[in-house]
Motif scaffolding. Structure first.
Motif, PDB file in Angstrom:
ATOM      1  N   ALA A 372     -48.667  45.934 139.544  1.00  0.00           N
ATOM      2  CA  ALA A 372     -49.606  45.599 138.469  1.00  0.00           C
ATOM      3  C   ALA A 372     -49.875  46.807 137.565  1.00  0.00           C
ATOM      4  N   ARG A 373     -49.963  47.996 138.165  1.00  0.00           N
ATOM      5  CA  ARG A 373     -50.234  49.195 137.366  1.00  0.00           C
ATOM      6  C   ARG A 373     -49.122  49.451 136.356  1.00  0.00           C
ATOM      7  N   ASP A 374     -47.874  49.103 136.722  1.00  0.00           N
ATOM      8  CA  ASP A 374     -46.759  49.302 135.802  1.00  0.00           C
ATOM      9  C   ASP A 374     -46.834  48.338 134.624  1.00  0.00           C
ATOM     10  N   PHE A 375     -47.266  47.093 134.885  1.00  0.00           N
ATOM     11  CA  PHE A 375     -47.469  46.137 133.793  1.00  0.00           C
ATOM     12  C   PHE A 375     -48.545  46.642 132.838  1.00  0.00           C
ATOM     13  N   ARG A 394     -58.567  50.650 129.438  1.00  0.00           N
ATOM     14  CA  ARG A 394     -59.472  49.520 129.222  1.00  0.00           C
ATOM     15  C   ARG A 394     -59.548  49.101 127.754  1.00  0.00           C
ATOM     16  N   ASP A 395     -59.024  49.931 126.851  1.00  0.00           N
ATOM     17  CA  ASP A 395     -58.938  49.529 125.451  1.00  0.00           C
ATOM     18  C   ASP A 395     -58.024  48.318 125.287  1.00  0.00           C
ATOM     19  N   TYR A 396     -57.074  48.162 126.223  1.00  0.00           N
ATOM     20  CA  TYR A 396     -56.040  47.145 126.076  1.00  0.00           C
ATOM     21  C   TYR A 396     -56.054  46.091 127.185  1.00  0.00           C
ATOM     22  N   VAL A 397     -56.511  46.451 128.375  1.00  0.00           N
ATOM     23  CA  VAL A 397     -56.582  45.513 129.493  1.00  0.00           C
ATOM     24  C   VAL A 397     -57.901  45.716 130.214  1.00  0.00           C
ATOM     25  N   THR A 398     -58.695  44.652 130.338  1.00  0.00           N
ATOM     26  CA  THR A 398     -59.964  44.746 131.068  1.00  0.00           C
ATOM     27  C   THR A 398     -59.890  44.039 132.418  1.00  0.00           C
ATOM     28  N   GLY A 407     -42.953  37.842 147.389  1.00  0.00           N
ATOM     29  CA  GLY A 407     -42.264  37.905 146.116  1.00  0.00           C
ATOM     30  C   GLY A 407     -43.125  38.243 144.927  1.00  0.00           C
ATOM     31  N   THR A 408     -44.458  38.330 145.108  1.00  0.00           N
ATOM     32  CA  THR A 408     -45.330  38.655 143.982  1.00  0.00           C
ATOM     33  C   THR A 408     -45.400  40.170 143.798  1.00  0.00           C
ATOM     34  N   PRO A 409     -45.664  40.652 142.586  1.00  0.00           N
ATOM     35  CA  PRO A 409     -45.819  42.087 142.367  1.00  0.00           C
ATOM     36  C   PRO A 409     -47.004  42.633 143.157  1.00  0.00           C
ATOM     37  N   ARG A 410     -46.872  43.852 143.640  1.00  0.00           N
ATOM     38  CA  ARG A 410     -47.990  44.485 144.343  1.00  0.00           C
ATOM     39  C   ARG A 410     -49.108  44.782 143.338  1.00  0.00           C
ATOM     40  N   VAL A 411     -50.321  44.830 143.837  1.00  0.00           N
ATOM     41  CA  VAL A 411     -51.489  45.079 142.981  1.00  0.00           C
ATOM     42  C   VAL A 411     -52.243  46.288 143.531  1.00  0.00           C
ATOM     43  N   GLU A 412     -52.294  47.361 142.772  1.00  0.00           N
ATOM     44  CA  GLU A 412     -52.959  48.596 143.183  1.00  0.00           C
ATOM     45  C   GLU A 412     -54.423  48.548 142.746  1.00  0.00           C
ATOM     46  N   ARG A 413     -55.224  47.849 143.524  1.00  0.00           N
ATOM     47  CA  ARG A 413     -56.609  47.560 143.124  1.00  0.00           C
ATOM     48  C   ARG A 413     -57.428  48.818 142.857  1.00  0.00           C
ATOM     49  N   GLU A 414     -57.358  49.786 143.767  1.00  0.00           N
ATOM     50  CA  GLU A 414     -58.198  50.973 143.627  1.00  0.00           C
ATOM     51  C   GLU A 414     -57.812  51.781 142.400  1.00  0.00           C
ATOM     52  N   GLU A 415     -56.515  51.930 142.184  1.00  0.00           N
ATOM     53  CA  GLU A 415     -56.074  52.692 141.020  1.00  0.00           C
ATOM     54  C   GLU A 415     -56.477  51.985 139.727  1.00  0.00           C
ATOM     55  N   LEU A 416     -56.306  50.672 139.691  1.00  0.00           N
ATOM     56  CA  LEU A 416     -56.694  49.931 138.502  1.00  0.00           C
ATOM     57  C   LEU A 416     -58.196  50.001 138.267  1.00  0.00           C
ATOM     58  N   ALA A 417     -58.966  49.966 139.344  1.00  0.00           N
ATOM     59  CA  ALA A 417     -60.423  50.091 139.207  1.00  0.00           C
ATOM     60  C   ALA A 417     -60.784  51.438 138.602  1.00  0.00           C
ATOM     61  N   GLY A 418     -60.044  52.483 138.986  1.00  0.00           N
ATOM     62  CA  GLY A 418     -60.265  53.802 138.401  1.00  0.00           C
ATOM     63  C   GLY A 418     -59.946  53.846 136.914  1.00  0.00           C
ATOM     64  N   GLU A 422     -60.514  45.420 136.108  1.00  0.00           N
ATOM     65  CA  GLU A 422     -60.943  44.594 137.237  1.00  0.00           C
ATOM     66  C   GLU A 422     -59.837  43.626 137.646  1.00  0.00           C
ATOM     67  N   CYS A 423     -59.734  43.376 138.955  1.00  0.00           N
ATOM     68  CA  CYS A 423     -58.704  42.487 139.489  1.00  0.00           C
ATOM     69  C   CYS A 423     -59.330  41.198 140.016  1.00  0.00           C
ATOM     70  N   VAL A 424     -58.679  40.077 139.734  1.00  0.00           N
ATOM     71  CA  VAL A 424     -59.130  38.774 140.213  1.00  0.00           C
ATOM     72  C   VAL A 424     -57.951  38.095 140.886  1.00  0.00           C
ATOM     73  N   ARG A 425     -58.066  37.862 142.176  1.00  0.00           N
ATOM     74  CA  ARG A 425     -56.984  37.202 142.914  1.00  0.00           C
ATOM     75  C   ARG A 425     -57.274  35.720 143.024  1.00  0.00           C
ATOM     76  N   ILE A 426     -56.273  34.891 142.752  1.00  0.00           N
ATOM     77  CA  ILE A 426     -56.443  33.448 142.901  1.00  0.00           C
ATOM     78  C   ILE A 426     -55.288  32.891 143.727  1.00  0.00           C
ATOM     79  N   TYR A 427     -55.498  31.704 144.246  1.00  0.00           N
ATOM     80  CA  TYR A 427     -54.478  31.056 145.044  1.00  0.00           C
ATOM     81  C   TYR A 427     -53.456  30.352 144.155  1.00  0.00           C
ATOM     82  N   GLY A 428     -52.241  30.322 144.634  1.00  0.00           N
ATOM     83  CA  GLY A 428     -51.176  29.578 143.975  1.00  0.00           C
ATOM     84  C   GLY A 428     -50.340  28.903 145.036  1.00  0.00           C
ATOM     85  N   ARG A 429     -49.132  28.507 144.657  1.00  0.00           N
ATOM     86  CA  ARG A 429     -48.247  27.902 145.637  1.00  0.00           C
ATOM     87  C   ARG A 429     -46.895  28.605 145.631  1.00  0.00           C
TER      88      ARG A 429
END
Length: 482
Positions: A372-375, A394-398, A407-418, A422-429
């Motif tokens: 996620a951090r790379d995106f 945060r000027d571009y992504v909040t 198969g989903t991209p990893r999400v670096e929650r702590e780094e993104l919080a820094g 903010e990260c929001v995880r939802i369920y999918g299939r």
């Protein structure tokens, strides 16, 4: 401005799956909705239109417009369904059969016309006749239009553009004929009658010219790989080298073909890419470092954004980066002049990235896979490039909305919080995703709930509060209220 407006950056096919989600959020929040679509795609049937007529890559624009045609829940409006089927139709994969089928459509003998009224039929046919005449006029022994797998909607848009002289007018015509809702706009990232191509610079110094070669290289040619070994890690300086003797020979051969391309322009921008596959493509040798626009000779240019894009962003309460190809769908819209500054404006409160449910060729290389951090970093770099200055993340992504699973991209929650994201995880299939490596797809109801939770329960036009408790929330599908 005291009104709610949502702007979605997206490509075509992937984001089409979320059109109902964005429409539901806009309806619930009483918002208008704009889709910003790139025009740099030079693959599929668009490649043949570009080769013969020049002009923008219109496939993604057509795809979104047709997807936005309202459904008739009663099933009684046969004309609306027939018009949608007409503009969605692709001609035969056999060039000879496709040509015969096209003539049946032009001459109103095809079964697709059956439930379309004579008034609309003759209006649509007038633009089919326009492009058919142009196809005949441009026919040369060295260059004959190939109708193989051609999109009827693309042919209509091109005919309307040639007739009116305006890409914008052709979009308006298709929207008006098909009944696309008035509060939904489809805006090409660049409003132009000319082709606009992109190049990608990889970290190892390789340059790939043309969107098709970047995202899904296919016959009849391989990607235009130009080594620049002395530019490792210096993406801002990556430029194509002088053509090799083999490339000069190929250019000379293409100059014998009479089509819409300028003499001496890059062969990889001039070929047909009607047949291609979006899956089972080889990994890139190195990760993409930068995307830029090029002229027909491969030299970097900096085109301006469509003024309608800047105007739409200036009115926006929320910006959404949709799922799809990061570097060939989203980034080409962001690097245009003035876009980065418009996104960074303080008046835009929510800037939401919906993270892909799987990785593709653009975000997976032999050396690494994107998280996620790379995106977020890629979006920031593109917007900084547009602005000509360095901003904050945060000027571009909040917010980042993401799935969790194989198969989903990893999400670096702590780094993104820094970074203030903010990260929001939802369920999918789970699905058998890209290249058979699995992945996840979003559940529409859960995604609507997550987006509306981020935007807040109150009217966006007046509510100045923020929600800061989303990071721990997980949204699962449940029935929406009326």
């Amino acid at each position: 401005m005291n009104r709610c407006h949502i702007v979605v950056f997206s490509g075509g096919s992937a984001a089409n799956n979320l059109v109902d989600v964005f429409g539901k959020v806009a309806q619930d929040k009483e918002c208008s909705l704009s889709y910003v679509i790139p025009i740099s795609d030079n693959g599929g049937s668009s490649s043949e239109l570009i080769r013969v007529f020049g002009g923008p890559g219109i496939g993604d624009v057509r795809s979104r417009l047709v997807r936005l045609i309202p459904e008739d829940p009663t099933g009684k409006d046969l004309e609306k369904s027939a018009i949608k089927a007409l503009f969605n139709h692709r001609l035969s994969s056999s060039p000879s059969q496709a040509r015969v089928e096209w003539l049946d459509i032009v001459e109103a003998r095809h079964a697709l016309w059956q439930d379309i009224s004579s008034s609309k039929r003759e209006l649509i046919r007038s633009f089919f006749n326009t492009i058919n005449l142009e196809i005949v006029k441009r026919a040369r022994p060295s260059s004959v239009f190939n109708f193989q797998s051609a999109s009827v909607g693309n042919l209509f848009l091109t005919g309307a553009r040639l007739f009116t002289g305006s890409f914008e007018s052709s979009i308006y015509l298709l929207s008006a004929i098909t009944g696309v809702p008035a509060n939904v706009n489809v805006i090409p990232a660049i409003n132009s009658n000319f082709s606009h191509h992109i190049s990608a610079g990889l970290l190892d110094g390789t340059v790939i010219a043309g969107q098709n070669a970047i995202s899904h290289p296919s016959a009849p040619s391989a990607p235009a790989l130009v080594p620049n070994s002395g530019l490792l890690g210096k993406a801002s300086e990556i430029t194509p080298e002088s053509p090799t003797s083999q490339e000069r020979k190929e250019i000379s051969l293409h100059d014998l073909v009479e089509d819409a391309n300028l003499p001496g322009s890059l062969p990889t921008l001039r070929k047909q890419y009607i047949n291609y596959a979006k899956t089972h493509t080889a990994d890139l040798p190195s990760r993409i470092s930068r995307i830029w626009y090029i002229n027909p000779y491969g030299q970097e240019i900096r085109p301006a954004a469509n003024p309608a894009v800047i105007s739409s962003l200036s009115d926006a309460s929320c910006i959404i980066y949709s799922i799809g190809s990061l570097y060939t769908s989203i980034i080409p819209c962001l690097i245009l002049r003035d876009v980065g500054a418009a996104i960074a404006a303080r008046s835009v409160r929510f800037k939401i990235l919906i993270l892909n449910g799987s990785l593709d060729r653009e975000t997976r290389s032999a050396s690494m896979e994107f998280g996620a951090r790379d995106f977020v970093q890629a979006i920031k770099d593109a917007c900084d490039s547009s602005r000509g200055t360095v901003g904050e993340y945060r000027d571009y992504v909040t917010h980042v909305i993401h799935l969790h699973g194989e198969g989903t991209p990893r999400v670096e929650r702590e780094e993104l919080a820094g970074w203030g994201v903010e990260c929001v995880r939802i369920y999918g299939r789970k699905i058998n995703g890209v290249d058979g490596e699995g992945g996840m797809v979003y559940d529409g109801i859960a995604l609507v709930q997550a987006l509306e939770a981020i935007l807040g329960k109150r009217d966006l036009r007046g509510d100045k509060s923020r929600r800061n408790t989303l990071e721990a929330n997980v949204y699962s599908p449940r029935k929406l209220g009326p």
